[in-house]
Write a protein that holds these residues in place. Structure first.
Motif, PDB file in Angstrom:
ATOM      1  N   SER A 177      -8.945   6.396  -6.341  1.00 26.59           N
ATOM      2  CA  SER A 177      -9.354   5.475  -5.693  1.00 26.59           C
ATOM      3  C   SER A 177      -7.811   4.051  -5.952  1.00 26.59           C
ATOM      4  N   GLU A 178      -7.771   3.871  -4.161  1.00 29.81           N
ATOM      5  CA  GLU A 178      -6.692   2.494  -4.535  1.00 29.81           C
ATOM      6  C   GLU A 178      -6.976   1.687  -4.155  1.00 29.81           C
TER       7      GLU A 178
ATOM      8  N   ARG B 211      -0.735  11.878  -9.356  1.00 34.95           N
ATOM      9  CA  ARG B 211      -2.041  12.877  -8.246  1.00 34.95           C
ATOM     10  C   ARG B 211      -1.741  14.489  -8.203  1.00 34.95           C
TER      11      ARG B 211
ATOM     12  N   GLN C  38       0.760  -0.992   0.336  1.00 32.17           N
ATOM     13  CA  GLN C  38      -0.058   0.107   0.142  1.00 32.17           C
ATOM     14  C   GLN C  38       0.834   1.403  -0.071  1.00 32.17           C
ATOM     15  N   ARG C  39       1.941   1.339   0.794  1.00 34.98           N
ATOM     16  CA  ARG C  39       2.816   2.186   1.274  1.00 34.98           C
ATOM     17  C   ARG C  39       3.603   2.149  -0.250  1.00 34.98           C
TER      18      ARG C  39
ATOM     19  N   LEU D 135       2.004   1.475  -3.767  1.00 34.31           N
ATOM     20  CA  LEU D 135       1.366   2.511  -4.638  1.00 34.31           C
ATOM     21  C   LEU D 135       0.867   3.762  -4.590  1.00 34.31           C
ATOM     22  N   THR D 136       0.542   4.082  -3.009  1.00 37.85           N
ATOM     23  CA  THR D 136       1.116   4.877  -2.624  1.00 37.85           C
ATOM     24  C   THR D 136       2.053   6.643  -3.733  1.00 37.85           C
ATOM     25  N   GLY D 137       3.137   5.552  -3.269  1.00 38.87           N
ATOM     26  CA  GLY D 137       4.045   6.387  -3.350  1.00 38.87           C
ATOM     27  C   GLY D 137       4.366   6.465  -4.724  1.00 38.87           C
TER      28      GLY D 137
ATOM     29  N   LEU E 124       2.010   6.795  -6.876  1.00 38.39           N
ATOM     30  CA  LEU E 124       0.705   7.345  -7.583  1.00 38.39           C
ATOM     31  C   LEU E 124       0.923   9.170  -7.525  1.00 38.39           C
ATOM     32  N   ARG E 125       2.069   9.027  -6.200  1.00 33.18           N
ATOM     33  CA  ARG E 125       1.670  10.356  -5.909  1.00 33.18           C
ATOM     34  C   ARG E 125       2.087  11.845  -6.804  1.00 33.18           C
TER      35      ARG E 125
END
Length: 304
Positions: free
Chosen positions: A251-252, A242, A231-232, A234-236, A238-239
């Motif tokens: 949404s992830e 965004r 999850q970390r 993926l968030t990194g 996509l940052r």
């Protein structure tokens, strides 16, 4: 027409190819790009701009002519060029892909003896999706304009309804910028929400939207630790996207299980599913399964 600034649709007269061409026309209108219609395996004629399609006196209109005229009436502001070629379907489509920003094909074409000269029998569409140099959109027969839109009660006309979500299946081992950028841009063009799904299996045997490098996420530890690490990651990943597309709702989802099953579930109610294909590699089993089973159009984006 500039290379990379054209949307091309394959035509063979089948219902799937005509619905794919209509989808391509809508996409060209959204992106303000010209549309090229291409029919292979036919007697060669000079390309014609619609509605001035060249049909000899006393000759029946071809599937290409009919499609071009119908689309010109449905999309009067669109720049449409219709062309046919004697080149067989696969090399003709691959050649068009090299000169296009997007190639659109139907997933069901003619069957039987007629298919020798036609586009888009399933094997042709899959072969093109596996080898094309540009994103390939595969559209099922029966796809309608309203299928792209969310249902809105109260008499709202379908053309005014919001677009359904765009779903991206992302393999964090190959988080290619071309793939992610295509997904964000496609959602932005529609003002649609984007759902990014990373599916994984603990064994690591499943590939294609399922694996992540051990340098990013620890290979040891319990499932909760691995999922949190993914999850970390993926968030990194996509940052920055965004920030580049601040008006696109994103949404992830990081989910454990078979990628095909999970992406099939995630695409329920979606307007478009986007998957990647590393350059030089074959179309994976997961992608082939999704193309055959997902009810919305599927985009295969080459990258890397």
């Amino acid at each position: 027409m500039n290379t990379g600034s054209t949307i091309t649709a394959g035509i063979d007269g089948s219902r799937a190819s005509l619905d794919a061409a209509d989808w391509a026309a809508r996409e060209a209108g959204r992106r303000r790009l010209p549309l090229r219609l291409l029919q292979a395996g036919t007697r060669h004629r000079v390309a014609a701009r619609v509605p001035d399609v060249d049909v000899a006196a006393g000759c029946a209109r071809s599937a290409l002519d009919r499609a071009a005229i119908q689309l010109s009436y449905a999309h009067p502001a669109l720049d449409i060029v219709a062309r046919d070629t004697e080149t067989p379907a696969v090399p003709a489509l691959l050649g068009a892909a090299a000169e296009s920003g997007t190639l659109v094909v139907g997933t069901r074409g003619h069957t039987g003896h007629i298919a020798a000269a036609g586009f888009l029998a399933g094997s042709v569409a899959l072969t093109v999706a596996a080898r094309a140099a540009c994103p390939v959109v595969l559209v099922r027969a029966g796809e309608l304009p309203e299928d792209e839109r969310a249902f809105t009660p109260g008499g709202t006309p379908p053309s005014a309804a919001p677009y359904r979500p765009v779903v991206l299946g992302l393999d964090l081992e190959h988080p290619a910028e071309d793939l992610i950028g295509y997904a964000f841009d496609t959602a932005a063009v529609r003002s649609a929400p984007l759902l990014v799904v990373h599916a994984w299996t603990r064994s690591g045997h499943e590939r294609g939207a399922s694996a992540v490098p051990s340098a990013t996420v620890p290979s040891l530890g319990d499932a909760d630790d691995q999922e949190a690490g993914r999850q970390r990651a993926l968030t990194g990943t996509l940052r920055p996207w965004r920030h580049k597309f601040p008006d696109t709702p994103v949404s992830e989802q990081v989910v454990r299980g078979h990628p095909g099953d999970l992406l099939l579930k995630a695409s329920t109610g979606a307007g478009l599913l986007i998957v990647g294909r590393p350059a030089g590699e074959r179309l994976g089993r997961v992608a082939r399964t999704l193309i055959r089973q997902v009810t919305c159009p599927v985009v295969v984006v080459p990258h890397g």
